[in-house]
Design a protein around this motif. Structure first.
Motif, PDB file in Angstrom:
ATOM      1  N   ARG A  47       0.806  -1.121  -0.005  1.00 24.77           N
ATOM      2  CA  ARG A  47      -0.039   0.116  -0.001  1.00 24.77           C
ATOM      3  C   ARG A  47       0.847   1.245  -0.088  1.00 24.77           C
ATOM      4  NH1 ARG A  47      -3.552  -1.074   4.204  1.00 24.77           N
ATOM      5  NH2 ARG A  47      -5.067  -1.858   2.876  1.00 24.77           N
ATOM      6  N   VAL A  48       2.144   1.237   0.619  1.00 24.74           N
ATOM      7  CA  VAL A  48       2.834   2.163   0.790  1.00 24.74           C
ATOM      8  C   VAL A  48       3.223   2.769  -0.567  1.00 24.74           C
ATOM      9  CG1 VAL A  48       5.189   2.997   1.258  1.00 24.74           C
ATOM     10  CG2 VAL A  48       3.586   1.996   3.187  1.00 24.74           C
ATOM     11  N   MET A  49       3.380   1.829  -1.748  1.00 28.45           N
ATOM     12  CA  MET A  49       3.760   2.074  -3.066  1.00 28.45           C
ATOM     13  C   MET A  49       2.694   2.848  -3.695  1.00 28.45           C
ATOM     14  SD  MET A  49       6.725   0.710  -3.324  1.00 28.45           S
ATOM     15  CE  MET A  49       7.117   0.747  -5.069  1.00 28.45           C
ATOM     16  N   ARG A  50       1.433   2.555  -3.378  1.00 31.65           N
ATOM     17  CA  ARG A  50       0.121   3.194  -3.948  1.00 31.65           C
ATOM     18  C   ARG A  50       0.359   4.610  -3.461  1.00 31.65           C
ATOM     19  NH1 ARG A  50      -5.305   0.178  -3.227  1.00 31.65           N
ATOM     20  NH2 ARG A  50      -4.219  -0.883  -4.977  1.00 31.65           N
ATOM     21  N   ILE A  51       0.531   4.909  -2.059  1.00 36.39           N
ATOM     22  CA  ILE A  51       0.641   6.130  -1.438  1.00 36.39           C
ATOM     23  C   ILE A  51       1.777   6.886  -2.215  1.00 36.39           C
ATOM     24  CG2 ILE A  51       0.965   7.411   0.698  1.00 36.39           C
ATOM     25  CD1 ILE A  51      -0.249   4.958   1.934  1.00 36.39           C
ATOM     26  N   GLN A  52       2.718   6.353  -2.285  1.00 34.09           N
ATOM     27  CA  GLN A  52       3.803   6.924  -3.051  1.00 34.09           C
ATOM     28  C   GLN A  52       3.845   7.637  -4.389  1.00 34.09           C
ATOM     29  OE1 GLN A  52       7.986   5.237  -2.704  1.00 34.09           O
ATOM     30  NE2 GLN A  52       7.961   5.319  -4.969  1.00 34.09           N
ATOM     31  N   SER A  53       2.808   6.716  -5.147  1.00 31.65           N
ATOM     32  CA  SER A  53       2.526   6.878  -6.466  1.00 31.65           C
ATOM     33  C   SER A  53       1.496   8.082  -6.565  1.00 31.65           C
ATOM     34  CB  SER A  53       1.709   5.815  -7.065  1.00 31.65           C
ATOM     35  OG  SER A  53       0.318   5.686  -6.713  1.00 31.65           O
ATOM     36  N   GLU A  54       0.782   8.292  -5.411  1.00 33.65           N
ATOM     37  CA  GLU A  54      -0.205   9.514  -5.498  1.00 33.65           C
ATOM     38  C   GLU A  54       0.487  10.856  -5.211  1.00 33.65           C
ATOM     39  OE1 GLU A  54      -3.688   9.340  -3.226  1.00 33.65           O
ATOM     40  OE2 GLU A  54      -4.441   8.212  -4.623  1.00 33.65           O
ATOM     41  N   PHE A  55       1.722  10.612  -4.336  1.00 28.48           N
ATOM     42  CA  PHE A  55       2.600  11.876  -4.161  1.00 28.48           C
ATOM     43  C   PHE A  55       3.173  12.160  -5.726  1.00 28.48           C
ATOM     44  CE2 PHE A  55       2.167  11.024   0.189  1.00 28.48           C
ATOM     45  CZ  PHE A  55       1.848  12.122   0.763  1.00 28.48           C
ATOM     46  N   VAL A  56       3.955  11.166  -6.299  1.00 28.97           N
ATOM     47  CA  VAL A  56       4.527  11.275  -7.453  1.00 28.97           C
ATOM     48  C   VAL A  56       3.713  12.108  -8.353  1.00 28.97           C
ATOM     49  CG1 VAL A  56       5.624  10.253  -9.050  1.00 28.97           C
ATOM     50  CG2 VAL A  56       6.342   9.567  -7.000  1.00 28.97           C
ATOM     51  N   GLU A  57       2.496  11.376  -8.626  1.00 28.29           N
ATOM     52  CA  GLU A  57       1.640  11.861  -9.583  1.00 28.29           C
ATOM     53  C   GLU A  57       0.799  13.230  -9.308  1.00 28.29           C
ATOM     54  OE1 GLU A  57      -1.488   9.274  -9.602  1.00 28.29           O
ATOM     55  OE2 GLU A  57      -0.453   7.534 -10.430  1.00 28.29           O
ATOM     56  N   GLY A  58       0.755  13.650  -7.973  1.00 24.69           N
ATOM     57  CA  GLY A  58       0.425  15.030  -7.585  1.00 24.69           C
ATOM     58  C   GLY A  58       1.399  16.181  -7.718  1.00 24.69           C
ATOM     59  N   PHE A  59       2.670  15.798  -7.301  1.00 22.17           N
ATOM     60  CA  PHE A  59       3.836  16.717  -7.632  1.00 22.17           C
ATOM     61  C   PHE A  59       3.924  16.791  -9.160  1.00 22.17           C
ATOM     62  CE2 PHE A  59       5.840  14.965  -3.428  1.00 22.17           C
ATOM     63  CZ  PHE A  59       5.122  15.862  -2.757  1.00 22.17           C
ATOM     64  N   GLY A  60       3.784  15.876  -9.903  1.00 24.03           N
ATOM     65  CA  GLY A  60       4.232  15.823 -11.345  1.00 24.03           C
ATOM     66  C   GLY A  60       3.328  16.615 -12.021  1.00 24.03           C
ATOM     67  N   ALA A  61       2.126  16.533 -11.677  1.00 23.89           N
ATOM     68  CA  ALA A  61       0.853  17.461 -12.327  1.00 23.89           C
ATOM     69  C   ALA A  61       0.946  18.946 -12.092  1.00 23.89           C
ATOM     70  CB  ALA A  61      -0.360  16.594 -11.920  1.00 23.89           C
ATOM     71  N   LEU A  62       1.562  19.135 -10.984  1.00 24.20           N
ATOM     72  CA  LEU A  62       1.322  20.420 -10.255  1.00 24.20           C
ATOM     73  C   LEU A  62       2.704  21.173 -10.162  1.00 24.20           C
ATOM     74  CD1 LEU A  62      -1.000  19.858  -7.288  1.00 24.20           C
ATOM     75  CD2 LEU A  62      -1.503  20.561  -9.701  1.00 24.20           C
ATOM     76  N   ALA A  63       3.922  20.458 -10.455  1.00 23.89           N
ATOM     77  CA  ALA A  63       4.960  21.104 -10.362  1.00 23.89           C
ATOM     78  C   ALA A  63       5.278  22.326 -11.157  1.00 23.89           C
ATOM     79  CB  ALA A  63       6.099  20.206 -10.865  1.00 23.89           C
ATOM     80  N   GLU A  64       4.721  22.650 -12.260  1.00 21.43           N
ATOM     81  CA  GLU A  64       4.731  23.787 -13.014  1.00 21.43           C
ATOM     82  C   GLU A  64       3.586  24.660 -13.273  1.00 21.43           C
ATOM     83  OE1 GLU A  64       5.965  22.490 -17.105  1.00 21.43           O
ATOM     84  OE2 GLU A  64       7.818  21.406 -16.498  1.00 21.43           O
ATOM     85  N   LEU A  65       2.702  24.423 -12.091  1.00 20.03           N
ATOM     86  CA  LEU A  65       1.614  25.162 -11.928  1.00 20.03           C
ATOM     87  C   LEU A  65       1.782  26.980 -11.827  1.00 20.03           C
ATOM     88  CD1 LEU A  65      -1.411  25.375 -11.650  1.00 20.03           C
ATOM     89  CD2 LEU A  65      -1.102  24.974  -8.999  1.00 20.03           C
ATOM     90  N   GLY A  66       2.999  27.007 -10.835  1.00 17.05           N
ATOM     91  CA  GLY A  66       3.021  28.357 -10.764  1.00 17.05           C
ATOM     92  C   GLY A  66       2.523  28.801  -9.380  1.00 17.05           C
ATOM     93  N   PRO A  67       2.593  30.299  -9.102  1.00 14.14           N
ATOM     94  CA  PRO A  67       1.549  30.616  -7.819  1.00 14.14           C
ATOM     95  C   PRO A  67       0.256  30.439  -7.845  1.00 14.14           C
ATOM     96  CG  PRO A  67       2.399  32.373  -9.208  1.00 14.14           C
ATOM     97  CD  PRO A  67       3.093  31.320  -9.905  1.00 14.14           C
ATOM     98  N   ALA A  68      -0.308  29.952  -6.775  1.00 11.75           N
ATOM     99  CA  ALA A  68      -1.580  29.838  -6.612  1.00 11.75           C
ATOM    100  C   ALA A  68      -2.312  29.932  -5.417  1.00 11.75           C
ATOM    101  CB  ALA A  68      -1.783  28.162  -7.002  1.00 11.75           C
ATOM    102  N   ILE A  69      -3.362  30.263  -5.138  1.00 12.42           N
ATOM    103  CA  ILE A  69      -4.286  30.449  -3.865  1.00 12.42           C
ATOM    104  C   ILE A  69      -5.287  29.234  -4.006  1.00 12.42           C
ATOM    105  CG2 ILE A  69      -5.663  31.991  -2.705  1.00 12.42           C
ATOM    106  CD1 ILE A  69      -3.949  34.232  -3.758  1.00 12.42           C
ATOM    107  N   SER A  70      -5.485  28.658  -2.807  1.00 13.29           N
ATOM    108  CA  SER A  70      -6.578  27.595  -2.623  1.00 13.29           C
ATOM    109  C   SER A  70      -7.905  28.410  -2.076  1.00 13.29           C
ATOM    110  CB  SER A  70      -6.276  26.668  -1.750  1.00 13.29           C
ATOM    111  OG  SER A  70      -5.326  25.943  -2.140  1.00 13.29           O
TER     112      SER A  70
END
Length: 263
Positions: A47-70
């Motif tokens: 399960r740790v591998m699946r959790i790791q993949s979520e972080f990798v996917e999230g970081f990869g998708a948002l890495a070039e987002l630029g400044p943001a506000i939630s």
């Protein structure tokens, strides 16, 4: 709508499930349930591998987002409610200040904020979550990432946001708000601005924090200054974007009302 279109849909990360394929428990429920046998010794390391993949996917998708506000707020807010218009306007103003808008990607306030950002020509981000009931990613999300685990999703909100605008909401909104306040209070993250919109909604909470909580010594009286309560989207965005701009320029505000000083 035909019967096929109305079938219940369940999203599990990138997987879409319907009918008998819908699981009885979410990934978070299975992860957090007490172990009934020694099977967890074999299951959890994988399960740790699946959790790791979520972080990798999230970081990869948002890495070039630029400044943001939630922008946070209730999924139950209807399009004809004033809070919907406030969230939409706040997102438009955020885009005008040069920031992307991040929400949970669902309905209500999240949809309103994504709509405001999308129609203003900015980047509209949705961070979805696997839930027992289907919410789905709203149609105004330009960049969407679905998560199985709340903690992975929360990391993305904090890591890629320069500030939070919080509208009235329920337990989910409170959870995001107090986690952010805890991280700022304990200096786990660089201090960033938080604006709560709606004095009529948040006033009781503020009174309780200043009264029972601070008077018992559970927080420092100054901890209440970690956020600002306002009534309009204009006030909220000015507070959050001004401070975010200052931090991006290498300046911080020492105390309320002071001029920015070099970090």
């Amino acid at each position: 709508m035909n019967s096929k279109d109305s079938r219940k849909t369940y999203r599990k990360g990138p997987v879409v499930l319907r009918g008998t394929q819908i699981p009885a428990q979410t990934s978070d429920q299975r992860l957090l349930s007490p172990a009934q046998s020694s099977d967890w010794v074999h299951d959890d390391p994988w399960r740790v591998m699946r959790i790791q993949s979520e972080f990798v996917e999230g970081f990869g998708a948002l890495a070039e987002l630029g400044p943001a506000i939630s922008i946070f707020g209730s999924a139950r807010t209807k399009p004809d409610h004033p809070d919907y218009a406030i969230a939409e306007r706040a997102a438009q103003l955020i885009v005008e200040r040069g920031y992307a808008v991040i929400t949970g990607g669902g309905p209500g306030v999240m949809e309103a904020a994504n709509k405001g950002a999308h129609e203003a020509g900015g980047t509209s981000v949705g961070l979805g979550i696997e839930l027992p009931f289907e919410q789905g990613m709203n149609q105004y999300v330009d960049l969407g990432v679905n998560f199985r685990y709340f903690f992975a999703r929360k990391t993305m909100f904090v890591k890629y946001a320069s500030g939070f605008v919080v509208l009235p909401g329920g337990f989910g909104t409170f959870d995001e708000l107090f986690e952010a306040l805890t991280l700022v209070q304990t200096h786990k993250v660089t201090e960033f601005p938080i604006a709560l919109v709606g004095r009529d909604y948040w006033g009781g909470l503020v009174d309780w924090l200043k009264g029972a909580v601070a008077e018992r010594g559970m927080i420092n009286p100054s901890d209440v200054d970690l956020f600002h309560v306002v009534d309009t989207p204009e006030e909220a965005v000015q507070i959050v974007a001004d401070r975010a701009d200052a931090m991006r320029s290498g300046y911080v505000f020492a105390t309320e009302g002071e001029e920015p000083v070099e970090a």
